[in-house]
Write an enzyme that holds these catalytic residues in place. Sequence first.
Site, short mmCIF file in Angstrom:
data_model
loop_
_atom_site.label_atom_id
_atom_site.label_comp_id
_atom_site.label_asym_id
_atom_site.label_seq_id
_atom_site.Cartn_x
_atom_site.Cartn_y
_atom_site.Cartn_z
N GLU A 122 -0.50 -12.58 12.03
CA GLU A 122 0.35 -13.11 11.07
C GLU A 122 0.92 -14.45 11.31
O GLU A 122 1.36 -15.31 10.52
CB GLU A 122 1.68 -12.24 11.03
CG GLU A 122 1.43 -10.81 10.14
CD GLU A 122 0.74 -9.87 11.26
OE1 GLU A 122 0.85 -8.56 10.84
OE2 GLU A 122 0.34 -10.20 12.40
N GLU B 223 -0.81 -2.27 11.99
CA GLU B 223 0.56 -1.61 12.06
C GLU B 223 0.26 -0.32 11.71
O GLU B 223 1.13 0.51 12.26
CB GLU B 223 1.34 -2.58 11.28
CG GLU B 223 1.96 -3.95 12.21
CD GLU B 223 2.63 -4.81 11.22
OE1 GLU B 223 3.88 -5.20 11.55
OE2 GLU B 223 2.24 -4.99 10.14
N GLY C 296 -0.99 -5.73 8.68
CA GLY C 296 -0.17 -4.16 8.33
C GLY C 296 -1.49 -3.13 8.61
O GLY C 296 -0.85 -2.18 8.66
N ALA D 155 -1.92 -6.61 4.86
CA ALA D 155 -0.88 -6.92 3.71
C ALA D 155 -1.82 -7.82 2.77
O ALA D 155 -2.69 -8.57 3.19
CB ALA D 155 0.36 -7.12 3.77
#
Length: 258
Positions: free
Chosen positions: A134, A114, A111, A66
């Site tokens: 993270e 993911e 992300g 992200a």
Amino acid sequence: MSWDTLTLDVDDDGVATLTVNRPDKLNALNAETLEAMLEALDEADAQDVRVLVVTGAGDKGFIAGADIGHMQELSTPEAQEYAELGHRVCDAIESFPAPVIAAINGYAFGGGCEVALACDLRVASERAVIGQPEIDLGIVPGWGGTQRLSRLIGDERARRLVFFGDRIDASDAYEYGLVGEVVAHDQLEDHVAEMAKELAEKPKHAMQVAKESLNMVHEEPQNAGLAFERRAWSSLFGTHDQREGMSAFLDKRDPKFE
């Protein structure tokens, strides 16, 4: 349809390739790109594609995660909204009515990892590096990582990756079962294209039912876990450690957590 941050190409065999196109940012996912991904997935579905390939532009990044610059100052409600958007993208990939292959051609962090976890199959370049780092930003995986990772590679290994924030190379990712194959970097595109072509020749409706049936194994308990994850992830925004972790990342220094 066209987008500034991604491309969608569909060939004559019914194979669609969705390429996140922010190579200067290592294909990090900001809100604009996530919204574009949802539109591209809808477009691929409307075109009745038989296989979808997800990858990133350039030689360094699949999806580096992200966009931390975007996330840094989010409030808890804003973080919840961002988490919901990321989940919508990953859920749309997981439920896409055809096989989805992640062609992991470089960094797949946070992300990006993911997104790869939401795909049906994962093929990594020998240069790929994968992880859920993270924790070093003062947060946790927020787009499905805490749920899909453990289901794929097992509880112990998932906990180690999340707790330590480790980044693992392609060979370790294969050993863990996080990816199904590792190929030479310059062979990745052709290899995935061959896989996609073979899958596109399979019976379409049977393939869709096979995917739905395989997904059903985890669907109900996973929904509860994903809902919890969204709340937990967004609750960390506004804390000292989240602000410090992201500021340190952007400043290229070591964080000083509470």
